[in-house]
Design an enzyme around this catalytic site. Sequence first.
Site, PDB file in Angstrom:
ATOM      1  N   HIS A   1       0.821  -1.138  -0.027  1.00 28.43           N
ATOM      2  CA  HIS A   1      -0.016   0.039  -0.037  1.00 28.43           C
ATOM      3  C   HIS A   1       1.047   1.266  -0.083  1.00 28.43           C
ATOM      4  O   HIS A   1       1.182   1.551   1.199  1.00 28.43           O
ATOM      5  CB  HIS A   1      -0.856   0.003   1.120  1.00 28.43           C
ATOM      6  CG  HIS A   1      -1.533  -1.233   1.245  1.00 28.43           C
ATOM      7  ND1 HIS A   1      -3.265  -1.115   1.037  1.00 28.43           N
ATOM      8  CD2 HIS A   1      -1.457  -2.328   1.845  1.00 28.43           C
ATOM      9  CE1 HIS A   1      -3.766  -2.323   1.182  1.00 28.43           C
ATOM     10  NE2 HIS A   1      -2.761  -3.270   1.841  1.00 28.43           N
ATOM     11  N   PHE A   2       1.097   1.919  -1.072  1.00 20.20           N
ATOM     12  CA  PHE A   2       1.897   2.850  -1.397  1.00 20.20           C
ATOM     13  C   PHE A   2       1.252   4.059  -1.184  1.00 20.20           C
ATOM     14  O   PHE A   2       1.785   5.161  -1.543  1.00 20.20           O
ATOM     15  CB  PHE A   2       2.811   2.787  -2.581  1.00 20.20           C
ATOM     16  CG  PHE A   2       3.638   1.953  -2.428  1.00 20.20           C
ATOM     17  CD1 PHE A   2       4.437   1.434  -1.389  1.00 20.20           C
ATOM     18  CD2 PHE A   2       4.572   1.501  -3.726  1.00 20.20           C
ATOM     19  CE1 PHE A   2       5.429   0.621  -1.025  1.00 20.20           C
ATOM     20  CE2 PHE A   2       5.706   0.556  -3.541  1.00 20.20           C
ATOM     21  CZ  PHE A   2       6.137   0.068  -2.529  1.00 20.20           C
TER      22      PHE A   2
ATOM     23  N   ASN B   1      -7.147   0.408  -2.343  1.00 17.08           N
ATOM     24  CA  ASN B   1      -7.568   1.161  -1.237  1.00 17.08           C
ATOM     25  C   ASN B   1      -6.892   2.551  -1.008  1.00 17.08           C
ATOM     26  O   ASN B   1      -6.646   2.581   0.058  1.00 17.08           O
ATOM     27  CB  ASN B   1      -8.079   0.441  -0.078  1.00 17.08           C
ATOM     28  CG  ASN B   1      -6.845  -0.286   0.433  1.00 17.08           C
ATOM     29  OD1 ASN B   1      -5.680  -0.380  -0.306  1.00 17.08           O
ATOM     30  ND2 ASN B   1      -6.824  -0.168   1.798  1.00 17.08           N
TER      31      ASN B   1
ATOM     32  N   HIS C   1      -8.735 -10.392   0.754  1.00 19.11           N
ATOM     33  CA  HIS C   1      -8.512 -10.145   2.281  1.00 19.11           C
ATOM     34  C   HIS C   1      -9.597 -10.730   3.116  1.00 19.11           C
ATOM     35  O   HIS C   1     -10.838 -10.385   2.502  1.00 19.11           O
ATOM     36  CB  HIS C   1      -8.469  -8.809   2.566  1.00 19.11           C
ATOM     37  CG  HIS C   1      -8.353  -8.330   4.008  1.00 19.11           C
ATOM     38  ND1 HIS C   1      -7.636  -7.399   4.422  1.00 19.11           N
ATOM     39  CD2 HIS C   1      -8.786  -8.762   5.057  1.00 19.11           C
ATOM     40  CE1 HIS C   1      -7.671  -7.286   5.477  1.00 19.11           C
ATOM     41  NE2 HIS C   1      -8.429  -8.349   6.242  1.00 19.11           N
TER      42      HIS C   1
ATOM     43  N   HIS D   1      -2.392 -12.826   3.049  1.00 17.54           N
ATOM     44  CA  HIS D   1      -1.965 -12.703   4.650  1.00 17.54           C
ATOM     45  C   HIS D   1      -2.705 -13.792   5.544  1.00 17.54           C
ATOM     46  O   HIS D   1      -3.432 -13.515   6.416  1.00 17.54           O
ATOM     47  CB  HIS D   1      -2.159 -11.474   5.064  1.00 17.54           C
ATOM     48  CG  HIS D   1      -3.249 -10.562   4.702  1.00 17.54           C
ATOM     49  ND1 HIS D   1      -4.605 -11.013   4.709  1.00 17.54           N
ATOM     50  CD2 HIS D   1      -3.392  -9.187   4.235  1.00 17.54           C
ATOM     51  CE1 HIS D   1      -5.161 -10.045   4.365  1.00 17.54           C
ATOM     52  NE2 HIS D   1      -4.664  -9.003   4.216  1.00 17.54           N
TER      53      HIS D   1
ATOM     54  N   ASN E   1      -4.307  -5.860  10.328  1.00 12.85           N
ATOM     55  CA  ASN E   1      -5.269  -6.654   9.965  1.00 12.85           C
ATOM     56  C   ASN E   1      -4.891  -7.681   9.038  1.00 12.85           C
ATOM     57  O   ASN E   1      -4.503  -7.006   7.756  1.00 12.85           O
ATOM     58  CB  ASN E   1      -6.444  -5.752   9.458  1.00 12.85           C
ATOM     59  CG  ASN E   1      -6.869  -4.971  10.634  1.00 12.85           C
ATOM     60  OD1 ASN E   1      -6.772  -5.231  11.921  1.00 12.85           O
ATOM     61  ND2 ASN E   1      -7.753  -3.874  10.081  1.00 12.85           N
TER      62      ASN E   1
ATOM     63  N   ASP F   1       2.675  -6.596   2.856  1.00 12.42           N
ATOM     64  CA  ASP F   1       1.198  -5.984   3.235  1.00 12.42           C
ATOM     65  C   ASP F   1       1.957  -4.545   3.627  1.00 12.42           C
ATOM     66  O   ASP F   1       1.403  -4.307   4.605  1.00 12.42           O
ATOM     67  CB  ASP F   1       0.350  -6.689   4.303  1.00 12.42           C
ATOM     68  CG  ASP F   1      -0.812  -6.016   4.141  1.00 12.42           C
ATOM     69  OD1 ASP F   1      -1.086  -5.290   3.274  1.00 12.42           O
ATOM     70  OD2 ASP F   1      -1.701  -6.216   5.204  1.00 12.42           O
TER      71      ASP F   1
ATOM     72  N   GLY G   1      -1.814  -1.614  10.214  1.00 13.83           N
ATOM     73  CA  GLY G   1      -0.800  -1.566   9.190  1.00 13.83           C
ATOM     74  C   GLY G   1       0.679  -1.092   9.548  1.00 13.83           C
ATOM     75  O   GLY G   1       0.571  -0.302  10.643  1.00 13.83           O
TER      76      GLY G   1
END
Length: 447
Positions: free
Chosen positions: A63-64, A95, A179, A237, A284, A311, A330
Amino acid sequence: MKKVLIKNARIVNEGKIQEGDVFIEDGIIVEVADSISAKSPDVNIFDAEGNYLLPGLIDDQVHFREPGLTHKESIETGSRAAVAGGITSFIEMPNTLPQTTTIELLEEKFRLARESSYANYSFMFGGTNTNLEEILKVDPKTTAALKLFLGSSTGNMLVDDEKVLEQIFSKSPLLIAAHCEDEEIIQKNLKECVERYGDDIPVELHPKIRSAEACYKSSSKAVALAKKTGARLHVFHVSTAKEISLFSNKKALKDKKITAEVCIHHLWFDESDYAKKGTFIKWNPAVKTKKDKDALLQALKDDYIDVIATDHAPHTREEKKNVYTKAPSGGPLVQHALPALLQMYHQEKISLEKIVEKMCHNPAILFQIEKRGFIREGYKADLVLVDLNAPWAVQPDNTLYKCGWSPFEGTTFKSRITHTFVNGRLVYRNFKHQPFTQVAERLTFDR
């Protein structure tokens, strides 16, 4: 550097380690042999000095935070940290703000990456309860996968309409990455804890709120639906011992229709670490018991679990310091994932060959990425040199994430990444990046 010769390396590739040289021209591996001589004066020679040469790692879940959340991270800062961690290709999640749920927004992210990424890139398209028509427009040859949140997510990305879910599984042109956590169970557990503690719930209860039951119920439903519809499913995950029974090690990876992934933090941390790390290890799905952690590692080695990912999901230090209900889940991981795995190698928990299989070869096979993930003639020259005996401590001043912290702060790793090559170009060397040039490429897929 159009021509590069790496000499005297211990090459870790396709289940074996052998000493040899690698010659690269125009970003392509041209020759791999026991000994190669420079045939012209314009060859840039790197002496590996007996260090280990790995294919560039492929991280299938990051997630960048761009667009919309760039106070936490950006494609530029995240990819810069990634190449320092030996990750030469990444697949980023949908997201963001706005969420990547239309073709137009997907292509905008590709444009941003083309202008700023240090590493090769692709993106997942986001599924919702209402965008099936957009999903059907996505080109599987140029986009990594479809991401579905079957548990809590931001905005409207929770896909909880059973009829829509079955349609997506039946019709998606893409691999589905999911997920899996059951929202009903999580909300029931959270309500009970809020009634008892208010917002300041002890973080040690995080794996009770986002429980093993919540994970297994959701994962088992996704697996059953994939079997019913014939969908290609990849479960992100996996965090519990119980979920391992949902997967098989009976087939070659290329023939599996249902695959699984484990993340670095679920292999490294367990519930005993909450007392010291607090909300800084709130993820999560949650980090759970030592029994779960040990079972996940064994399942990885036994090939029930196919891929290791990060992740990588950074938040600012200030955000993470909030009370439980307000602290986001996160943490940042791309710079430290490979050093952590190499530490586990030193602890005799996993082999170098297995690390390469799960972080280089298997993501390439699973996502059908063209000509990456292996040290082979004719493949792209994404390569990483590591010194297994060069200790260094993780500190804020050598942590490259935009958020400025790492869950590994205070850890001394025994191994160091010394060089990272992306498409044959040296982009990182001994804690220093080379001046930015647009050498990274959009990943393509053999589908």
